[in-house]
Structure formats: C-alpha cells, structure tokens
Design a protein around this motif. Structure first.
Motif, PDB file in Angstrom:
ATOM      1  N   HIS A 153       0.813  -1.224   0.000  1.00 34.96           N
ATOM      2  CA  HIS A 153       0.000   0.000   0.000  1.00 34.96           C
ATOM      3  C   HIS A 153       0.842   1.268   0.000  1.00 34.96           C
ATOM      4  O   HIS A 153       0.340   2.351  -0.272  1.00 34.96           O
ATOM      5  CB  HIS A 153      -0.945   0.002   1.202  1.00 34.96           C
ATOM      6  N   ARG A 154       2.139   1.131   0.275  1.00 34.04           N
ATOM      7  CA  ARG A 154       3.035   2.289   0.233  1.00 34.04           C
ATOM      8  C   ARG A 154       3.697   2.454  -1.142  1.00 34.04           C
ATOM      9  O   ARG A 154       4.450   3.393  -1.367  1.00 34.04           O
ATOM     10  CB  ARG A 154       4.121   2.154   1.306  1.00 34.04           C
ATOM     11  N   GLY A 155       3.419   1.510  -2.046  1.00 36.74           N
ATOM     12  CA  GLY A 155       4.024   1.567  -3.372  1.00 36.74           C
ATOM     13  C   GLY A 155       5.342   0.841  -3.473  1.00 36.74           C
ATOM     14  O   GLY A 155       6.003   0.888  -4.517  1.00 36.74           O
ATOM     15  N   ASN A 156       5.741   0.129  -2.409  1.00 38.78           N
ATOM     16  CA  ASN A 156       6.973  -0.652  -2.452  1.00 38.78           C
ATOM     17  C   ASN A 156       6.746  -1.948  -3.216  1.00 38.78           C
ATOM     18  O   ASN A 156       5.768  -2.658  -2.980  1.00 38.78           O
ATOM     19  CB  ASN A 156       7.443  -0.997  -1.030  1.00 38.78           C
ATOM     20  N   ILE A 157       7.647  -2.265  -4.129  1.00 37.82           N
ATOM     21  CA  ILE A 157       7.539  -3.508  -4.895  1.00 37.82           C
ATOM     22  C   ILE A 157       7.949  -4.685  -4.022  1.00 37.82           C
ATOM     23  O   ILE A 157       9.052  -4.698  -3.468  1.00 37.82           O
ATOM     24  CB  ILE A 157       8.414  -3.445  -6.163  1.00 37.82           C
ATOM     25  N   ILE A 158       7.074  -5.680  -3.909  1.00 32.74           N
ATOM     26  CA  ILE A 158       7.425  -6.884  -3.159  1.00 32.74           C
ATOM     27  C   ILE A 158       7.772  -8.036  -4.095  1.00 32.74           C
ATOM     28  O   ILE A 158       8.455  -8.973  -3.700  1.00 32.74           O
ATOM     29  CB  ILE A 158       6.316  -7.292  -2.175  1.00 32.74           C
ATOM     30  N   ALA A 159       7.299  -7.966  -5.350  1.00 40.80           N
ATOM     31  CA  ALA A 159       7.627  -8.997  -6.334  1.00 40.80           C
ATOM     32  C   ALA A 159       7.538  -8.406  -7.733  1.00 40.80           C
ATOM     33  O   ALA A 159       6.664  -7.578  -8.003  1.00 40.80           O
ATOM     34  CB  ALA A 159       6.702 -10.201  -6.208  1.00 40.80           C
TER      35      ALA A 159
END
Length: 202
Positions: A153-159
């Motif tokens: 939800h913060r815009g960080n890419i997890i994959a």
C-alpha cells in the motif's frame, strides 16, 4: 521495501527469505499434465506447483502446493447472485489443515472490465485480524507481457515479473524481495494466470 531482517509471512514464514529470491515459472501443457505451472528455484528444483481447471475438473478452482505435493492454498472464484451484479470478480484463498479445516488468507478482486482498472489484493491473516487491521496490495503493469509487479500500500515492490528469453509466456521469472512470502506471491500469480486465460484455465 521491508525492514532489514523482518519477515512478513502471509502463508508461512518458511517461504520468507532474508535476501531477494528469483524463481522460474514454467507452464505445463494441458494435454500432458493437466495444465497449471511449476515454480523452480535457482538449482532447478520444484518449490511450488499450481493446479487449475484442467487438473481439477472445475472452473474457478486453483490449488497451490509445495514442491512435495503438500497443499498450501486452495483458491476459489466466488459465484453468487450478488457477485454476478458486482463490477469486480472476487477470488478467495484459504489454507487447509490436515483435518480439512479452512482458514481465510486473502481475497483478490479483478475488474470485469479491466481496461484502465487496477487489480486490488486484500490480505487478511491471523496477526492482522487480531490487530483489527488489513494489509492491501496492488498489481501494476501487464501480466500478459510479464512486466507486472506486486506492490504494497506504500508503493513498495514486493515482487517483480520478468520474461525469460524468447519463451517469455511459457517460462518467466519472478523476483521476490526480502522478507516477503514467496508462497503468497505464487498464489497471486495463479489467479492472474487464470484471469488471463493461460495455463490454469480450462
């Protein structure tokens, strides 16, 4: 990005790593093994398997298994009168214990008219439920072209997906960032595969 050393399991912390992990997804021909896909690690060992309609004989049903064939996640597309009137399709993922008891893990909604719309992924697991909160994720980019990412939800890419050579549709890579649950990521890819009519679809 996740905090250094912090694990964020959704299915199991056993599938969270302290370093980035790149997995290779290989789709299986429907006529040979019932379709679905296999996920391999850097040593070409199968770590996950996904079965779809061609294997299970039912539309809107997916199963995520570990490399030994143990069931990790059962994913079902919701069908109801209310759902038919909704502007989004909904998929629910459940873990199943040895006694057959199901525990809700996540829901994924995809727009029935997907042009210009986002795919929202809602996560609800034991820790989040206890704290009375939910985690939200989002899929951005093109799954068909293997250029999509899963972001928090913060815009960080997890994959992040990436094509693998000239066989990008049948073989592709997914890189999972440290601390994040690889099994959850593969569960999301299973739904995306079905939504786009690929290896898990009848």
């Amino acid at each position: 990005m996740s905090e250094p050393g912090k694990l964020m399991p959704i299915i199991s912390k056993a599938y969270c790593s302290s370093s980035p992990i790149t997995l290779t997804v290989r789709q299986r021909p429907r006529v040979i093994s019932g379709g679905g896909f296999v996920v391999m690690n850097s040593t070409q060992n199968a770590v996950f398997m996904v079965e779809g309609c061609s294997s299970l004989g039912a539309k809107g049903q997916l199963r995520l298994k570990d490399g030994h064939g143990g069931l990790l996640l059962s994913i079902t597309k919701k069908e109801s009168i209310v759902q038919s009137l909704s502007i989004r399709n909904r998929w629910d993922g459940y873990s199943v214990d040895c006694e057959g008891e199901k525990k809700f893990i996540f829901s994924l909604t995809d727009p029935k008219c997907p042009i210009g719309k986002e795919i929202k992924i809602q996560i609800e697991h034991q820790e989040a439920t206890t704290k009375g909160c939910r985690q939200y994720f989002q899929v951005n980019g093109s799954f068909v072209h293997r250029t999509c990412s899963i972001e928090d939800h913060r815009g960080n890419i997890i994959a992040q997906l990436g094509a693998k050579g000239s066989n990008g549709r049948d073989w592709y890579n997914v890189t999972v960032q440290p601390g994040h649950d690889q099994a959850f990521v593969i569960g999301v890819l299973a739904v995306l595969d079905n939504i786009h009519g690929e290896s898990t679809r009848c």
